[in-house]
Design a protein around this motif. Structure first.
Motif, PDB file in Angstrom:
ATOM      1  N   SER A  51       0.758  -1.119  -0.136  1.00 41.48           N
ATOM      2  CA  SER A  51      -0.180  -0.043   0.004  1.00 41.48           C
ATOM      3  C   SER A  51       0.718   1.175  -0.109  1.00 41.48           C
ATOM      4  N   ASP A 105      -4.661   9.525   0.573  1.00 46.80           N
ATOM      5  CA  ASP A 105      -5.417   8.326   1.080  1.00 46.80           C
ATOM      6  C   ASP A 105      -4.504   7.718   1.995  1.00 46.80           C
ATOM      7  N   SER A 107      -3.349   5.368   5.221  1.00 48.84           N
ATOM      8  CA  SER A 107      -4.089   4.814   6.365  1.00 48.84           C
ATOM      9  C   SER A 107      -3.413   5.266   7.703  1.00 48.84           C
ATOM     10  N   ASN A 108      -4.038   5.084   8.766  1.00 47.60           N
ATOM     11  CA  ASN A 108      -3.246   5.620  10.059  1.00 47.60           C
ATOM     12  C   ASN A 108      -2.099   4.449  10.387  1.00 47.60           C
ATOM     13  N   ASP A 109      -2.778   3.225  10.057  1.00 46.63           N
ATOM     14  CA  ASP A 109      -1.835   1.872  10.262  1.00 46.63           C
ATOM     15  C   ASP A 109      -0.505   2.170   9.374  1.00 46.63           C
ATOM     16  N   ASP A 110      -0.437   2.555   7.984  1.00 47.99           N
ATOM     17  CA  ASP A 110       0.569   2.915   7.181  1.00 47.99           C
ATOM     18  C   ASP A 110       1.553   4.061   8.002  1.00 47.99           C
ATOM     19  N   HIS A 291      -8.139  11.004  -2.957  1.00 51.88           N
ATOM     20  CA  HIS A 291      -8.182  10.852  -1.588  1.00 51.88           C
ATOM     21  C   HIS A 291      -9.569  11.393  -0.831  1.00 51.88           C
ATOM     22  N   ARG A 294      -8.907  12.455   5.735  1.00 55.52           N
ATOM     23  CA  ARG A 294      -7.357  11.979   6.019  1.00 55.52           C
ATOM     24  C   ARG A 294      -7.503  10.953   7.129  1.00 55.52           C
ATOM     25  N   SER A 295      -6.820   9.688   6.903  1.00 57.93           N
ATOM     26  CA  SER A 295      -7.058   8.552   7.783  1.00 57.93           C
ATOM     27  C   SER A 295      -6.446   8.715   8.976  1.00 57.93           C
ATOM     28  N   ALA A 296      -5.183   9.340   9.030  1.00 57.35           N
ATOM     29  CA  ALA A 296      -4.541   9.502  10.405  1.00 57.35           C
ATOM     30  C   ALA A 296      -4.943  10.497  11.166  1.00 57.35           C
TER      31      ALA A 296
END
Length: 301
Positions: A51, A105, A107-110, A291, A294-296
């Protein structure tokens, strides 16, 4: 100043309260070369998460403008180290980082994983190749520094200790490392950049040496041929010998920041922090990746 006198100074400080001062002493005085190499490899291994690698390939920043992306990343991150979170230069650097990330876009995980690489990889590198191992004070200070940076970037569920950062990194890599053609192209472009800094005659040797410093999960993710055991042993021994040689040298009297690295090629006449990086516009050529929210989370400045 004696060789271990700065370490004694660090041990007299509070790693939770004086984390910035300790991290600055460690990165800019004790191990500037090692931090540069370790953070290069930290960013490099993020490509192996499809990703992340796929996104970087689609933006073309690391394939078409590799040197500029390298320069801007190093300079923005190091501006915060040099000037801190409260200084205007440091806040401008964080603002630029957040503006770029908000355009995609992610992710918070990334985002959290990338943050983990900045904490874990320097310690692993220095404990293996540095002129001494990192102290517990330095380890705690680094984890605290990046926890605060992550908060300024709006990252959620940030690990609270070095051990938690390390566990998060290992688990994320085990679950997510994998093949992606775009990520391999980004990897190849980064290797080409690193080799380009040296005379062309030694390019094949340097490429082999760089691959020998990568661990097997990373090599498998990019589908690189595994270096031979002899090659890996020779490269690792050479880098360790460099650390032993540094131990015999007098300690650094002045700080060394990323802007002083000879690998930074794109700004011979200087730069403005506010102009570093990209300025993508959603839907326009500068930002080919759509996007949504914002995921984070929202950045804290």
């Amino acid at each position: 100043m004696k060789r271990y006198e700065r370490l004694e100074q660090i041990r007299r400080m509070d790693p939770e309260k004086d984390f910035l001062a300790i991290y600055r002493l460690t990165a800019a005085y004790e191990f500037p070369w090692d931090f540069t190499r370790a953070l290069e490899l930290a960013l490099y291994r993020t490509y192996a998460v499809p990703s992340i690698g796929r996104l970087l390939a689609r933006t073309a920043e690391l394939t078409d403008r590799t040197q500029k992306r390298y320069d801007d990343t190093a300079l923005l991150l190091d501006t915060v180290v040099e000037h801190g979170f409260g200084d205007e230069e440091g806040r401008t650097a964080i603002r630029r980082i957040n503006q770029m990330h908000r355009s995609y876009d992610i992710s918070n995980d990334d985002m959290r994983y990338v943050l983990c690489t900045f904490v874990v990889m320097p310690k692993r590198w220095i404990d293996t190749y540095g002129w001494r191992r990192l102290s517990r004070h330095e380890t705690v200070a680094a984890a605290t520094y990046y926890r605060v940076l992550g908060q300024h970037m709006g990252i959620k569920e940030i690990p609270g200790s070095y051990e938690e950062f390390e566990n998060c990194l290992d688990a994320y890599e085990e679950a997510n490392f994998g093949w992606d053609q775009g990520a391999r192209e980004v990897s190849d472009a980064t290797l080409d950049l690193m080799v380009s800094w040296y005379p062309r005659a030694v390019a094949p040797l340097l490429r082999t040496a760089t691959l020998a410093l990568l661990d097997e999960p990373l090599l498998r993710a990019f589908r690189y041929e595994q270096p031979g055991a002899v090659t890996r042993s020779l490269v690792n021994r050479a880098v360790r010998l460099r650390g032993r040689a540094v131990r015999l040298l007098p300690p650094r009297k002045a700080p060394h920041y990323a802007r002083q690295n000879w690998e930074i090629k794109g700004y011979p006449d200087g730069y403005e922090v506010s102009e570093l990086g990209t300025f993508p516009v959603p839907g326009a050529r500068g930002c080919p990746v759509p996007h949504t929210d914002r995921s984070a989370g929202s950045p804290v400045e």
